[in-house]
Design an enzyme around this catalytic site. Structure first.
Site, short mmCIF file in Angstrom:
data_model
loop_
_atom_site.label_atom_id
_atom_site.label_comp_id
_atom_site.label_asym_id
_atom_site.label_seq_id
_atom_site.Cartn_x
_atom_site.Cartn_y
_atom_site.Cartn_z
N GLN A 1 7.40 79.17 23.28
CA GLN A 1 6.61 79.63 24.43
C GLN A 1 5.14 79.71 24.03
O GLN A 1 4.63 80.78 23.72
CB GLN A 1 7.12 81.01 24.87
CG GLN A 1 6.51 81.53 26.13
CD GLN A 1 7.15 80.94 27.35
OE1 GLN A 1 8.35 80.74 27.39
NE2 GLN A 1 6.36 80.66 28.35
N PHE A 2 4.45 78.57 24.05
CA PHE A 2 3.05 78.56 23.64
C PHE A 2 2.18 79.43 24.55
O PHE A 2 1.14 79.91 24.13
CB PHE A 2 2.50 77.13 23.57
CG PHE A 2 2.14 76.52 24.89
CD1 PHE A 2 0.84 76.61 25.37
CD2 PHE A 2 3.08 75.86 25.66
CE1 PHE A 2 0.50 76.05 26.59
CE2 PHE A 2 2.75 75.30 26.88
CZ PHE A 2 1.45 75.40 27.35
N THR A 3 2.62 79.68 25.77
CA THR A 3 1.81 80.46 26.70
C THR A 3 1.66 81.93 26.28
O THR A 3 0.82 82.63 26.85
CB THR A 3 2.38 80.38 28.14
OG1 THR A 3 3.69 80.91 28.14
CG2 THR A 3 2.38 78.94 28.64
#
Length: 147
Positions: free
Chosen positions: A80-82
């Site tokens: 989950q890069f966000t």
């Protein structure tokens, strides 16, 4: 490295029409499992990934103040890069704090592998894919764990 943890009764990740990872602790007679949404930043290392996995595995947020290690609860790991979005300026998030895929993917894999080494049953999403995550949050219990 960050992990947004959610205590769940069940969870699954779908890419297209295919389920690529799922946990169903209740079917296995357990009260819950965990979903770990994992974000990686530029300074993270394999040691960071292992330390975060240990923290997640032993964090006492399940039934009766027990950990996934205590109960043998399964964990669904999803990249989950966000989680490294910077929303301080304007209305468009900046992703500059998120590590690029070539750095992040092996560290998310190392995180999941470390959980397995500790004894966890681990399911995963698919790195870089557009995923749909279905889960039944229990509590709800949601925590951000950072190292």
């Amino acid at each position: 490295m960050r992990a947004l943890l959610q205590r769940v009764r069940s969870a699954r990740v779908t890419v297209g029409e295919q389920v690529v990872g799922s946990i169903d602790p209740v079917v296995d007679g357990l009260p819950h499992g965990l979903v770990a949404l994992v974000g990686v930043t530029h300074s993270d290392t394999e040691a960071t990934a292992r330390a975060l996995a240990d923290k997640v595995w032993r964090l006492r947020i399940l039934d009766g103040e027990r950990s996934a290690a205590d109960l043998g609860a399964p964990i669904l790991v999803v990249s989950q890069f966000t989680l490294y979005a910077d929303t301080k300026k304007g209305r468009r998030p900046s992703w500059s704090a998120a590590a690029p895929g070539a750095v992040a993917e092996p560290l998310v894999e190392h995180f999941a592998e470390a959980l397995c080494e500790f004894g966890a049953t681990v399911a995963t999403g698919r790195f870089g894919a557009h995923m749909h995550i279905d889960l039944v949050n229990d509590g709800p219990v949601t925590l951000m764990v950072e190292l």
